[in-house]
Design an enzyme around this catalytic site. Structure first.
Site, PDB file in Angstrom:
ATOM      1  N   HIS A   1       1.404  -2.200   5.690  1.00  0.00           N
ATOM      2  CA  HIS A   1       1.509  -2.440   4.249  1.00  0.00           C
ATOM      3  C   HIS A   1       2.434  -1.826   3.450  1.00  0.00           C
ATOM      4  O   HIS A   1       2.701  -2.324   2.404  1.00  0.00           O
ATOM      5  CB  HIS A   1      -0.264  -2.143   3.817  1.00  0.00           C
ATOM      6  CG  HIS A   1      -0.990  -3.136   4.283  1.00  0.00           C
ATOM      7  ND1 HIS A   1      -1.489  -4.051   3.523  1.00  0.00           N
ATOM      8  CD2 HIS A   1      -1.991  -2.981   5.250  1.00  0.00           C
ATOM      9  CE1 HIS A   1      -2.252  -4.764   4.027  1.00  0.00           C
ATOM     10  NE2 HIS A   1      -2.674  -4.099   5.054  1.00  0.00           N
TER      11      HIS A   1
ATOM     12  N   GLU B   1      -8.290  -7.674  13.214  1.00  0.00           N
ATOM     13  CA  GLU B   1      -8.594  -7.929  11.768  1.00  0.00           C
ATOM     14  C   GLU B   1      -8.262  -9.287  11.352  1.00  0.00           C
ATOM     15  O   GLU B   1      -7.158  -9.724  11.364  1.00  0.00           O
ATOM     16  CB  GLU B   1      -7.964  -7.000  10.752  1.00  0.00           C
ATOM     17  CG  GLU B   1      -8.297  -5.416  11.067  1.00  0.00           C
ATOM     18  CD  GLU B   1      -7.536  -4.425  10.253  1.00  0.00           C
ATOM     19  OE1 GLU B   1      -7.868  -3.426  10.165  1.00  0.00           O
ATOM     20  OE2 GLU B   1      -6.599  -5.089   9.456  1.00  0.00           O
TER      21      GLU B   1
ATOM     22  N   ARG C   1       0.917  -1.160  -0.016  1.00  0.00           N
ATOM     23  CA  ARG C   1       0.078   0.031  -0.112  1.00  0.00           C
ATOM     24  C   ARG C   1       0.940   1.423   0.014  1.00  0.00           C
ATOM     25  O   ARG C   1       1.677   1.499   1.190  1.00  0.00           O
ATOM     26  CB  ARG C   1      -0.881   0.107   1.399  1.00  0.00           C
ATOM     27  CG  ARG C   1      -1.809   1.301   1.317  1.00  0.00           C
ATOM     28  CD  ARG C   1      -2.690   1.115   2.673  1.00  0.00           C
ATOM     29  NE  ARG C   1      -3.429   0.029   3.008  1.00  0.00           N
ATOM     30  CZ  ARG C   1      -3.697  -0.360   3.673  1.00  0.00           C
ATOM     31  NH1 ARG C   1      -3.723   0.241   5.089  1.00  0.00           N
ATOM     32  NH2 ARG C   1      -4.489  -1.430   3.917  1.00  0.00           N
TER      33      ARG C   1
ATOM     34  N   HIS D   1      -5.803  -9.754   8.232  1.00  0.00           N
ATOM     35  CA  HIS D   1      -4.674  -9.032   8.117  1.00  0.00           C
ATOM     36  C   HIS D   1      -3.328  -9.718   8.655  1.00  0.00           C
ATOM     37  O   HIS D   1      -3.483 -10.231   9.871  1.00  0.00           O
ATOM     38  CB  HIS D   1      -4.797  -7.732   8.997  1.00  0.00           C
ATOM     39  CG  HIS D   1      -3.322  -6.849   8.927  1.00  0.00           C
ATOM     40  ND1 HIS D   1      -3.456  -5.415   8.585  1.00  0.00           N
ATOM     41  CD2 HIS D   1      -2.537  -6.879   9.658  1.00  0.00           C
ATOM     42  CE1 HIS D   1      -2.283  -4.928   8.696  1.00  0.00           C
ATOM     43  NE2 HIS D   1      -1.540  -5.745   9.579  1.00  0.00           N
TER      44      HIS D   1
ATOM     45  N   ASP E   1      -3.625  -8.538   3.265  1.00  0.00           N
ATOM     46  CA  ASP E   1      -5.020  -8.850   3.568  1.00  0.00           C
ATOM     47  C   ASP E   1      -5.588  -9.527   2.690  1.00  0.00           C
ATOM     48  O   ASP E   1      -5.368  -9.374   1.343  1.00  0.00           O
ATOM     49  CB  ASP E   1      -5.945  -7.508   3.527  1.00  0.00           C
ATOM     50  CG  ASP E   1      -5.330  -6.496   4.561  1.00  0.00           C
ATOM     51  OD1 ASP E   1      -4.751  -6.747   5.752  1.00  0.00           O
ATOM     52  OD2 ASP E   1      -5.769  -5.249   4.227  1.00  0.00           O
TER      53      ASP E   1
END
Length: 202
Positions: free
Chosen positions: A116, A181, A71, A184, A123
């Site tokens: 990320h 999460e 990301r 993740h 994910d």
């Protein structure tokens, strides 16, 4: 992008790439800055570990669906601007029904920096190879809720079992889970633990 990065499908050709931030099906409600292509990029050690996960779950007739990988840092900044815009609550019912936007930072659902951006966090979920349907994990991706916590007992036993199946495969391959999460995971011993890259995904 450092040469150590590569596309996950290079080693996991049957993985489904569905980067949510490359489109509008996400909590921001629009394509996120830095996502110019639906490409799942990770560091080579992370991709090699993901390949081990894919081989593991294949025995159960499952394949991987990648929801986010590398990301760019500019995407994280986009999340920050979105969270600061109190007038934009278009996705509240679907993604953060129990909270107000500032609480998402306070509670740790959104951070000023993301693992990320280091290139070894992803994910993902599991999909039935036979018909392409997702395993029922009890919540959708990016639902900011205690229901999404991997250890939640507020979801059904079958949903808890599906989460455990994913986590077991990821941990066996060398990934650490995130307690908030179920989707993740971050590679242990990641090659760039202190770097936050901002190269767009193209």
């Amino acid at each position: 992008m450092p040469p150590l990065f590569l596309d996950v499908p290079e080693l996991v050709p049957d993985a489904i790439v569905d980067l949510r931030y490359a489109g509008s099906n996400n909590f921001v409600g629009t394509r996120v800055d830095g996502y110019e292509a639906n490409r799942a990029l990770l560091t080579r050690p992370a991709v090699e570990a993901v390949a081990r996960v894919a081989a593991d779950v294949k025995r159960d007739g499952l394949i991987l669906k990648l929801l986010d990988c590398y990301r760019p840092a500019r995407a994280v900044a986009h999340f920050g601007r979105w969270a600061a815009d109190g007038a934009d609550v278009a996705t509240k019912a679907a993604y953060y029904p129990d909270y107000h936007k500032p609480e998402l930072f306070e509670l740790g659902y959104i951070a000023g920096r993301s693992s990320h951006s280091r290139g070894s966090t992803l994910d993902l979920t599991l999909v039935h190879r036979s018909d392409g349907t997702d395993l029922d994990m009890g919540t959708p991706f990016d639902l900011f809720s205690t229901l999404s916590w991997p250890a939640s007992v507020e979801v059904s036993e079958a949903q808890q079992a599906n989460r455990r199946r994913l986590a077991a495969a990821m941990e066996a391959a060398g990934f650490d889970p995130f307690f908030m999460e179920w989707w993740h995971f971050t590679l242990k011993g990641e090659p760039f633990p202190d770097s936050y890259f901002d190269v767009p995904i193209r």
